[in-house]
Design an enzyme around this catalytic site. Sequence first.
Site, PDB file in Angstrom:
ATOM      1  N   LYS A  80       0.860  -1.196   0.000  1.00 54.52           N
ATOM      2  CA  LYS A  80       0.000   0.000   0.000  1.00 54.52           C
ATOM      3  C   LYS A  80       0.894   1.243   0.000  1.00 54.52           C
ATOM      4  O   LYS A  80       1.893   1.287   0.740  1.00 54.52           O
ATOM      5  CB  LYS A  80      -0.893  -0.027   1.238  1.00 54.52           C
ATOM      6  N   SER A 167      -9.831   2.437   2.610  1.00 48.81           N
ATOM      7  CA  SER A 167      -8.866   3.068   1.733  1.00 48.81           C
ATOM      8  C   SER A 167      -7.933   2.086   1.024  1.00 48.81           C
ATOM      9  O   SER A 167      -7.322   2.447   0.017  1.00 48.81           O
ATOM     10  CB  SER A 167      -8.016   4.060   2.536  1.00 48.81           C
ATOM     11  N   SER A 191     -10.343   0.253   6.971  1.00 47.77           N
ATOM     12  CA  SER A 191      -9.733   0.258   5.636  1.00 47.77           C
ATOM     13  C   SER A 191      -9.102  -1.043   5.180  1.00 47.77           C
ATOM     14  O   SER A 191      -8.680  -1.142   4.031  1.00 47.77           O
ATOM     15  CB  SER A 191      -8.677   1.354   5.543  1.00 47.77           C
TER      16      SER A 191
HETATM   17  N1  GLN Z   1     -13.301   4.936   5.596  1.00 47.70           N
HETATM   18  C1  GLN Z   1     -12.751   5.422   6.832  1.00 47.70           C
HETATM   19  C2  GLN Z   1     -12.325   6.863   6.682  1.00 47.70           C
HETATM   20  O1  GLN Z   1     -12.548   7.390   5.664  1.00 47.70           O
HETATM   21  C3  GLN Z   1     -11.638   4.559   7.305  1.00 47.70           C
HETATM   22  C4  GLN Z   1     -10.338   4.850   6.647  1.00 47.70           C
HETATM   23  C5  GLN Z   1      -9.225   3.999   7.137  1.00 47.70           C
HETATM   24  O2  GLN Z   1      -9.427   3.038   7.887  1.00 47.70           O
HETATM   25  N2  GLN Z   1      -8.038   4.385   6.750  1.00 47.70           N
HETATM   26  O3  GLN Z   1     -11.805   7.458   7.573  1.00 47.70           O
END
Ligand code: GLN
Length: 501
Positions: A80, A167, A191
């Site tokens: 990532k 994400s 995420s």
């Molecule tokens: N979708 C969540 C956010 O937008 C979680 C993101 C994440 O876990 N990095 O904050």
Amino acid sequence: MTDLTELGVAAIRDGVAGGAFTAIEVAEAFNANVAAAQDALNAFIVATPEAAIEAARAIDAKRARGEPLGKMGGVPIGMKDLFATIGVQTSAASHILEGFKPQYESTVSQKLWDAGCGMLGKLNLDQFAMGSSNETSYFGNVVSPWRRSDGGAENGKNWAPLAPGGSSGGSSAAVSARLCPAATGTDTGGSIRQPAAFTGITGIKPTYGRCSRWGIIAFASSLDQAGAMARDTRDCAIMLEAMAGFDPKDSTSLDLPVPAWEANLSADMKGKKVGIPREYRVDGLDEDVAGSWDDGIAWLKDAGAEIIDISLPHTRYALPTYYIIAPAEASSNLARYDGVRYGLRDLPEGANLQDMYAATRAAGFGAEVKRRILIGTYVLSAGFYDAYYTQAQKVRTLISLDFRNAFESCDVILAPTTPSAAFALGENVDDPLKMYLNDVFAVPASLAGLPAMSVPAGLNREGLPLGLQIIGRAFDEQGVLNAGLAIEQRAGFAARPAKWW
Ligand code: GLN
């Protein structure tokens, strides 16, 4: 020879060690898949085929010399693009870090290279890991390899390309499309789990502190945690073992030995109690999601577990609490991007230092990142700190206590990972609240720092994957993995996206 990209982590590791094929052959096969899918899926921001080959060559040489190959010897992975990698652009999918090549390697990526992995490339993600669909990436969204079975070209309809989740959407798309056998993810509020659920793969976020945060671009430091995304539970266990471990460079790193998660995998749930949180059975819960939850309950019962009803009374406050704490921490963490130290610098004619900060940040951050910085700055501001930030911290404690109480009477908790299957790209993009609601089942475990995973549980009526989430006690990744394995063996999930890319 069989198509090597059909193999997962364990099969590649064992095949390379046993001489069934070479690490170079594996790397070449995955490099080819990465290149062939890039235009259609956009899963990678940077591909690094030479790095994959170089690591593979080293593994093959070690084997020739009879040396041990490591826990993941010969397994190429996707990284990532939130993990700092020496000399390779590390952008967090932002414009402000475009071109930034770190001088150092993150602890987790270094551990994976030390375990014998090679890097296929840096995977796309939501900008600074903020998002649930990959649409906030500066480098364009990832497209899910999955498509709804009821629409599409052969029915004369236009395909509605789907979100791979976020994400870690580059990671989820790449694993499910066989561009890599496994990928790193990070989970701040879902995420790893949400994109895994959307793409029919397995993902685990360990207990907060298991994996070092050193060298991972910070979003919300009290929540950020790295984890593994792969095709099945065993592969996740192997990869997590390679990633985890104490690191003095991260002050919140857990000083505990890394358990032998793979060796202790067992799908026998006899004597285990599985809690079903009644607050997750929200009004209007999608029928297919509710159905897959019921399937999961039946499978765990079949594996010998006792199913009990539990209550997590503060569940409904988790999402608002998360969306105060995460932006608050983000606004502080992202203050460092000022045009002086990293990446982009926007220095208008005759500008002073303040102008440069403002111009750089205005040009370098995307809309969602700015929204989070504004929310975070607001909830931390003098007049509102107590009403929002302090209050959210108190509620966070209550949410942790809910779990602590529940784990007095059960060993793991079973719930859906997401309230729906994958949505279409563009569907939620103009409605941040709707987008945030996607995290409703994922954020409580993040706020409490607990290990949690998503395993594929079946398809909905549109032919899209649904995930089941298992949440465990702090430090009990084994319990989570074992329940995941019990579900995996009974779900027999073998669906995969039809190849169109
Ligand atoms: N979708 C969540 C956010 O937008 C979680 C993101 C994440 O876990 N990095 O904050």
